[in-house]
Scaffold this active site. Structure first.
Site, PDB file in Angstrom:
ATOM      1  N   ASP A   6      38.494 -19.414 -11.103  1.00 51.16           N
ATOM      2  CA  ASP A   6      39.574 -18.805 -10.315  1.00 51.16           C
ATOM      3  C   ASP A   6      39.190 -18.738  -8.836  1.00 51.16           C
ATOM      4  OD1 ASP A   6      42.060 -17.730  -9.898  1.00 51.16           O
ATOM      5  OD2 ASP A   6      41.479 -15.673 -10.397  1.00 51.16           O
ATOM      6  N   TYR A  18      46.065  -4.550 -14.318  1.00 51.58           N
ATOM      7  CA  TYR A  18      45.329  -3.707 -15.258  1.00 51.58           C
ATOM      8  C   TYR A  18      44.705  -2.478 -14.610  1.00 51.58           C
ATOM      9  CZ  TYR A  18      45.650  -8.266 -17.473  1.00 51.58           C
ATOM     10  OH  TYR A  18      46.115  -9.465 -17.958  1.00 51.58           O
ATOM     11  N   GLY A  19      44.791  -2.354 -13.302  1.00 52.00           N
ATOM     12  CA  GLY A  19      44.173  -1.216 -12.636  1.00 52.00           C
ATOM     13  C   GLY A  19      44.165  -1.399 -11.134  1.00 52.00           C
ATOM     14  N   LYS A  20      43.216  -0.741 -10.492  1.00 56.92           N
ATOM     15  CA  LYS A  20      43.138  -0.780  -9.033  1.00 56.92           C
ATOM     16  C   LYS A  20      41.687  -0.715  -8.582  1.00 56.92           C
ATOM     17  CE  LYS A  20      44.364   4.100  -9.353  1.00 56.92           C
ATOM     18  NZ  LYS A  20      45.421   5.087  -9.070  1.00 56.92           N
ATOM     19  N   VAL A  21      41.488  -1.019  -7.313  1.00 54.81           N
ATOM     20  CA  VAL A  21      40.161  -0.951  -6.703  1.00 54.81           C
ATOM     21  C   VAL A  21      40.219   0.084  -5.594  1.00 54.81           C
ATOM     22  CG1 VAL A  21      38.364  -2.199  -5.459  1.00 54.81           C
ATOM     23  CG2 VAL A  21      39.679  -3.361  -7.238  1.00 54.81           C
ATOM     24  N   LEU A  49      42.090   0.155  -2.278  1.00 50.71           N
ATOM     25  CA  LEU A  49      41.909  -1.094  -1.536  1.00 50.71           C
ATOM     26  C   LEU A  49      42.823  -2.189  -2.054  1.00 50.71           C
ATOM     27  CD1 LEU A  49      38.007  -1.164  -1.283  1.00 50.71           C
ATOM     28  CD2 LEU A  49      39.634  -0.400   0.446  1.00 50.71           C
ATOM     29  N   GLY A  50      43.127  -2.147  -3.342  1.00 47.96           N
ATOM     30  CA  GLY A  50      43.984  -3.165  -3.944  1.00 47.96           C
ATOM     31  C   GLY A  50      44.383  -2.756  -5.348  1.00 47.96           C
TER      32      GLY A  50
END
Length: 586
Positions: free
Chosen positions: A168, A51-54, A46-47
Site C-alpha cells: 500500500d 476502524y478508528g483514529k490516530v 491527527l487522522g
C-alpha cells in the site's frame, strides 16, 4: 494566580507556529479534553479511518511525543479477520528497525473500553500528500522529487530484505520528520512472505486501487510479489513529478481497465531520464519491470539535479505538552488506563517558542555535583543566618567527621575537605554554609531546600507562566513531581501536597525557592541553626572553585514516578491568551 471565573475561551494544547497572533502563539478552540491512557497523554485527533483514529500524544515517562492509533474492537470484529489483521500489522512493524520505517513503541488493549491502542513514534512533518497539496500545480520540484524517491528506494530495499511486502505504498503513507527524513508507515495490509505457505493471498487486490499493478487488476495467476511495491513506487513518482495520476477512471472497472492498458502520457518538457525511469517501472509485464537495483542505479536517481525551484515546505512544527503532574483515572472516551489520579492536582499545558534550551528529556542525562563545588546561582534565603563555628579537638568527634566526609566523598566523587557538618553529622554544608546534602535521606539540597538532581543544571532554563517546549519539559516537570521514595515514606507529601494551585511565581526561577521555603517547615530552620563543625584538615585552603556541573551520559537513573494521591481525575489548566498572569480552569 488570578483565575477568570467565567472564561470565554479554552485553548487547545497543540499549536501551530504558522498562526501568529500572540507573540508567535496562536490559541485555537480545544476540540477535546486531554486524556490519559496507560502512561500516554492523548491530545487532538491527527487522522481518522474506517476502524478508528490516530491521536497526538506524549509518553509521560520520557516526555517524547507519540502518535496513538485507537481501534474499536467492536468494529474490527465485524470484519472477517479484522483483529488478526491488526495483530499481523503489529508483528510486522515490530520486526522492522530502520530509520526510514515508522517505529512501533507500544501496543495494548483496554478491555473495559473495548479498544486497541498502538503507539508509534511521532512524525510531524506531514505526508507526501500534504506536500503535494501545498505544491504549485500539485507537483514537486524535480530535485525534491528525487530527494524523496531516493529515500523511498532505501525504505523498500530494507523491508524487502526482511521479506516484507508493504502492498500500500502511496503518498499518504509516506511521512516526513522535520529533519526531512522519510518514514514509510501503515503496514495494515502488509505481508510477511517468510510466513506464507503459498502466495495465493497476494494475488488479491488490496490497498488503494489507483496504485494497483496490472497483474492484480487482471487477476493474473502468476506474478512477482515484490514487484507489486515497485509498481506503486512508479505511480507515486509520476504523481510527485507530474502532479496527476498516470491512470484514472470514472469507476473502478474503468480504472482497472486503463491500468491494464498502461497508456501513459508525459509532458513534452519532462526530463528524458525521468521518462525512461517511469516507463521502466510501470511495465505491464512484471518480469520486464525494473528491479530495485535497476531503479537505484538509474541515471535519474544518481545524477545531480540543480535546485531551480525552492522545496515545498513540510508542515510547520508544533509545540506540545509541557507539564504533567498526575495520572488521572480517565472517564472519557479514550481513557481508563491511568494508575490513579492526582486529586486536586493540576494537569498543566502551555507553550514555549524559545527552542534554545538544553535537551534534558533523557532521564540518563542527570548532572552530578562535586564536593566543594557550589551549586548554581540561586537566591540566598537566609543571608543573615550566618554562624561562626569553633573547632574542637575531640578525637572521637573527629573520627565521626572523617567518616562523614568519606560518605560525602563517596556520594560526590570529590576529595575537597572544605565541608561543614551539624552536631549530629547528618547535614553537609559547603564552605559558604550552604546546606548541600542530608545524609539521613540522601537528599540534595540548595540553601536548605530539597531539589531533584536534574535541577542542578547550570544552564538558565527559561520558565514562564505559559509553559515550556518539549526540550526542557523534564527539567520543569521535576518541580511538581515527588521523588522516588514518596509513595513509600510519604515524607515529601508533607512538603508538596498542600500547594496544589500553581502560580506564575512557582515558575519564576528567581522566586521558586522562596515560594517553597514555607513548605519546608521548621525542620530545615532548626537544622540550619544547629551547631556545625568543621571536619576539614585543610582549613587554611581558601581557594574558591567555580561552579562545576558535569553531565554523565552513561549514568542511568529511573524517571521519578508521577504523583498518585487518589483516583480522581486532575484538573486541566489552560492559560488565558489575553493575560498570561491568569489561567482558565476547566
Amino acid at each position: 494566580m488570578e483565575v477568570e471565573q467565567q472564561p470565554s475561551y479554552t485553548s487547545n494544547f497543540i499549536i501551530h507556529l504558522n498562526e501568529n497572533e500572540d507573540n508567535g502563539i496562536s490559541y485555537r478552540s480545544r476540540k477535546s479534553t486531554p486524556k490519559l491512557v496507560k502512561h500516554y497523554i492523548l491530545g487532538e485527533v491527527l487522522g481518522e479511518g474506517a476502524y478508528g483514529k490516530v491521536k497526538d500524544g506524549m509518553d509521560s515517562f520520557t516526555q517524547k511525543r507519540v502518535a496513538v492509533k485507537i481501534l474499536k474492537r467492536a468494529r474490527l470484529k465485524k470484519i472477517p479477520g479484522g483483529e488478526a489483521s491488526v495483530l499481523k500489522e503489529i508483528n510486522i512493524t515490530k520486526k522492522l528497525h530502520n530509520k526510514h520505517i515508522i517505529k512501533l513503541i507500544d501496543h495494548f488493549i483496554i478491555e473495559e473500553k473495548g479498544k486497541l491502542y498502538i503507539v508509534y513514534e511521532y512524525v510531524g512533518g506531514g505526508t507526501s500528500q500534504n506536500i503535494l497539496e501545498n505544491a504549485p500545480n500539485g507537483r514537486l520540484p524535480p530535485h525534491q522529487s528525487q530527494f524523496i524517491f531516493r529515500q523511498l528506494i532505501e525504505a523498500c530495499e530494507y523491508i524487502h530484505s526482511q521479506k516484507i511486502l508493504h502492498r500500500d505504498i502511496k503518498p499518504d503513507n509516506i511521512l516526513f520528520t522535520h529533519a526531512n527524513v522519510l518514514k514509510l508507515s501503515d503496514f495494515g495490509v502488509a505481508e510477511d512472505s517468510s510466513q506464507l505457505e503459498d502466495f495465493e493471498c497476494l494475488s488479491r487486490s488490496y490497498g488503494s486501487p489507483a496504485f494497483q499493478p496490472p497483474e492484480l487488476t487482471q487477476f493474473q495467476t502468476t506474478f512477482s510479489p515484490f514487484k507489486i511495491d515497485i509498481w506503486a513506487m512508479g505511480v507515486t513518482l509520476y504523481l510527485m513529478t507530474i502532479g496527476k495520476f498516470p491512470f484514472s477512471g470514472a469507476n473502478m472497472f474503468v480504472l482497472f481497465e486503463n491500468i491494464s492498458k498502461c497508456k501513459i502520457e508525459f509532458p513534452n518538457d519532462l526530463d528524458k531520464d525521468l521518462v525512461n525511469l517511469i516507463k521502466g517501472i510501470l511495465q505491464v509485464d512484471h518480469i520486464q519491470r525494473f528491479s530495485l537495483g535497476q531503479i537505484k542505479n538509474h541515471p535519474w536517481c544518481i545524477k545531480y539535479i540543480p535546485e531551480v525551484e525552492p522545496f515545498v515546505p513540510l508542515l510547520e512544527e508544533s509545540k506540545f505538552l509541557p507539564l504533567e503532574m498526575a495520572y488521572g483515572d480517565d472517564e472519557g472516551d479514550d481513557g481508563g488506563g491511568g494508575r490513579g489520579g492526582g486529586g486536586d492536582d493540576e494537569l498543566i499545558f502551555g507553550y514555549e517558542n524559545d527552542g534554545n534550551t538544553i535537551d534534558l528529556q533523557d532521564p540518563e542525562y542527570i548532572p552530578s555535583i562535586s564536593v566543594g563545588d557550589q551549586p548554581p546561582s540561586t537566591p540566598i534565603l537566609h543571608s543573615s543566618d550566618h554562624h561562626h563555628h569553633h573547632h574542637h579537638n575531640n578525637q572521637h568527634q573527629h573520627q565521626q567527621q572523617q567518616q562523614q566526609l568519606q560518605q560525602s566523598q563517596q556520594f560526590h566523587g570529590n576529595g575537597d575537605n572544605n565541608l561543614l557538618f551539624d552536631s549530629n553529622n547528618n547535614l553537609i554544608f559547603d564552605s559558604n554554609n550552604n546546606l548541600l546534602f542530608n545524609t539521613n535521606n540522601n537528599e540534595h539540597l540548595i540553601n536548605g531546600l530539597p531539589v531533584h538532581p536534574i535541577e542542578l543544571d547550570p544552564v538558565n532554563i527559561k520558565k514562564s507562566s505559559i509553559g515550556t517546549n518539549i526540550s526542557d519539559v523534564a527539567l520543569i516537570r521535576e518541580n511538581y513531581i515527588c521523588s522516588d521514595n514518596d509513595a513509600s515514606s510519604g515524607q515529601d507529601d508533607e512538603d508538596y501536597s498542600d500547594d496544589n494551585e500553581i502560580s506564575g511565581e512557582d515558575l519564576n526561577p528567581t522566586n521558586h525557592h522562596h515560594h517553597r521555603a514555607d513548605r519546608v517547615g521548621s525542620r530545615d530552620k532548626s537544622s540550619r541553626s544547629s551547631k556545625r563543625k568543621n571536619s576539614s584538615s585543610n582549613n587554611n585552603n581558601n581557594n574558591s572553585t567555580s561552579p562545576k556541573v558535569e553531565f554523565n551520559p552513561n549514568r542511568s537513573s529511573p524517571q521519578p514516578p508521577l504523583r498518585n494521591s487518589s483516583n480522581r481525575r486532575p484538573k486541566i489548566t489552560f492559560e488565558s491568551p489575553h493575560n498570561k498572569s491568569k489561567c482558565i480552569i476547566n
